[in-house]
Design a protein around this motif. Structure first.
Motif, mmCIF file in Angstrom:
data_model
loop_
_atom_site.group_PDB
_atom_site.id
_atom_site.type_symbol
_atom_site.label_atom_id
_atom_site.label_comp_id
_atom_site.label_asym_id
_atom_site.label_seq_id
_atom_site.Cartn_x
_atom_site.Cartn_y
_atom_site.Cartn_z
ATOM 1 N N TYR A 165 -7.152 3.723 -9.604
ATOM 2 C CA TYR A 165 -7.355 2.531 -9.657
ATOM 3 C C TYR A 165 -7.552 1.934 -9.923
ATOM 4 C CZ TYR A 165 -5.357 4.215 -4.446
ATOM 5 O OH TYR A 165 -4.743 4.924 -3.898
ATOM 6 N N SER B 114 1.352 -1.621 -4.592
ATOM 7 C CA SER B 114 1.533 -0.717 -5.459
ATOM 8 C C SER B 114 2.968 -0.083 -5.489
ATOM 9 C CB SER B 114 0.623 0.643 -5.071
ATOM 10 O OG SER B 114 1.781 0.825 -3.003
ATOM 11 N N ARG C 67 1.642 6.499 -1.997
ATOM 12 C CA ARG C 67 0.837 5.033 -3.576
ATOM 13 C C ARG C 67 0.219 4.145 -2.630
ATOM 14 N NH1 ARG C 67 6.315 4.016 -6.344
ATOM 15 N NH2 ARG C 67 5.925 6.379 -7.103
ATOM 16 N N GLY C 68 -0.860 4.154 -3.139
ATOM 17 C CA GLY C 68 -2.178 3.390 -3.013
ATOM 18 C C GLY C 68 -2.527 3.463 -1.193
ATOM 19 N N ALA D 251 -2.700 1.873 -8.790
ATOM 20 C CA ALA D 251 -2.265 2.764 -6.729
ATOM 21 C C ALA D 251 -1.561 4.576 -6.881
ATOM 22 C CB ALA D 251 -1.376 1.530 -6.633
#
Length: 434
Positions: A135, A197, A94-95, A204
């Motif tokens: 995003y 995130s 994630r991110g 994200a």
């Protein structure tokens, strides 16, 4: 009236630059006019000696060489390959895409140091991908713009070369002192991205596992090795030769420029047209810097001839300012000036005025140089004239508005301010490797 002439000269030049007059000619023209009126025609003899002495400065040869290296690497495709590989490495987290942009920004900073090239390259490659993956435009633009400016603080940095020349300190020492703060700033960016995130997972998201797996089956290991080996070889050649004491920063810049040529040839991108474009852009950027430097030399000569540094020191003494209070005032002036004028102008207008005052107060100029470099980095990010924002807006998709850029960059500017405070409180961070 004469005793206030240096202050009037300084303020007039600053105001004229804010109104959009060319920096080099404003600095040089107004300074020469005042110099002739006050010191007579003999001033030209002094000025020619000073300019000749500046142009003989061996350290300043590093500027065109580092600029050449950065632009050549942009044309070689190394940055593009590095971004794509990092996106695959971290995409399943994630991110992850934002994390990869920060890491690549740091690596490009350590191998090119050219802000415009880095921001444009990452904007063209990463921004459309990040938006397509869900995003938010604020995080995407903020991460790209801030990571693209890491070349201001992470060596080899043109800013540090110019600051070393103006502050009259070793550029090699400035490079060493900048490593820990540079890495620390990258760490702060990464912590912010990870925290963001976790709090906003929908802004994200991670890449789908199937997509990552499909990419990894296509010779992924070989791509990772190729993508990382070339930049690391260049970083090792440039910074390693300086830190090992084998080469001076100028000699290392020559190694870097030659290394960039070899890497571009290895990518099969070294053609006459590319060489022509790189040399033209290098000449234009270098000419701009050195024209400003000649103007700044004239200004410095007149300002000190009028005893402007003594007047400022007297004002500080009369105000009973402590060294830390004076440092705060200087950093505030540089930060505010960064909203309106370019970092080169700040280096050549403000820094020569305050440098003798720092010396008189017994303040470590290496530490001051690192603080100034981080502060100057914010000049690329702060609206309304943040150049990194202009670069990114120029290559951003139509759905990305100017307000997204301004809103996205605010957290990163705040991170830099907090990090600046941290280095003020713990100056030993700049002395760990010295």
């Amino acid at each position: 009236m004469m005793e206030y002439l240096p202050v009037i000269l300084f303020a007039t030049i600053f105001l004229l630059i804010l109104f959009g007059f060319p920096v080099a000619f404003t600095l040089g023209g107004l300074s020469v006019l005042v110099g002739v009126l006050v010191f007579d025609v003999d001033f030209f003899y002094l000025l020619s000696l000073r300019v000749y002495g500046t142009m003989q400065n061996f350290v300043l040869l590093a500027v065109p060489l580092f600029v050449f290296m950065g632009i050549m690497l942009e044309k070689s495709g190394i940055a593009e390959r590095l971004l794509e590989t990092m996106a695959l490495l971290f995409g399943r987290f994630r991110g992850g895409l934002a994390i990869s942009v920060v890491i690549v920004g740091a690596m490009l900073a350590a191998s090119t140091g050219i802000v415009g090239a880095t921001v444009v390259t990452m904007g063209l490659i990463s921004l459309p991908t990040m938006l397509k993956r869900g995003y938010g435009p604020r995080l995407s633009t903020g991460v790209i713009a801030s990571s693209g400016t890491l070349g201001q603080i992470i060596p080899p940095s043109v800013v540090l070369v110019l600051l070393g020349s103006v502050l009259n300190v070793s550029v090699g020492d400035l490079f060493l002192a900048a490593i820990v703060p540079g890495v620390g700033l990258v760490g702060c960016y990464l912590l912010y991205v990870i925290g963001y995130s976790i709090i906003f997972p929908d802004r994200a998201p991670a890449m789908p596992r199937e997509e990552v797996e499909a990419f990894r089956k296509k010779g992924f290991t070989g791509d990772v090795i190729k993508s990382f080996v070339f930049p690391f070889m260049l970083i090792l050649a440039v910074l390693g030769s300086i830190f090992a004491g084998i080469a001076s920063p100028t000699e290392a810049a020559g190694v870097g420029a030659f290394g960039a040529l070899i890497l571009t040839a290895a990518q099969g991108k070294l053609k006459f047209q590319i060489l022509k474009e790189v040399t033209r852009e290098t000449t234009m950027l270098t000419s701009m810097v050195f024209m400003i430097l000649v103007g700044a030399t004239a200004f410095s000569l007149v300002f000190r001839g009028l005893e402007g540094d003594k007047i400022f020191l007297q004002l500080i003494e009369n105000a009973n300012m402590s060294p830390y209070a004076f440092l705060f005032v200087v950093m505030l002036i540089v930060f505010v000036a960064g909203f309106f004028i370019d970092f080169i102008e700040i280096v050549f207008i403000i820094v020569p005025v305050v440098a003798p005052l720092f010396v008189a107060m017994g303040i470590d100029l290496i530490w001051v140089g690192i603080l100034l470099a981080i502060n100057l980095q914010t000049s690329f990010l702060t609206p309304p004239f943040g150049f990194a924002l202009f670069y990114l807006k120029g290559v951003a998709p139509p759905e990305v508005k100017t307000k997204h850029l301004y809103q996205g960059i605010i957290p990163f500017v705040l991170i830099q301010i907090l990090f600046l405070v941290l280095i003020v409180l713990f100056p030993e961070m700049t002395r760990i490797l010295l």
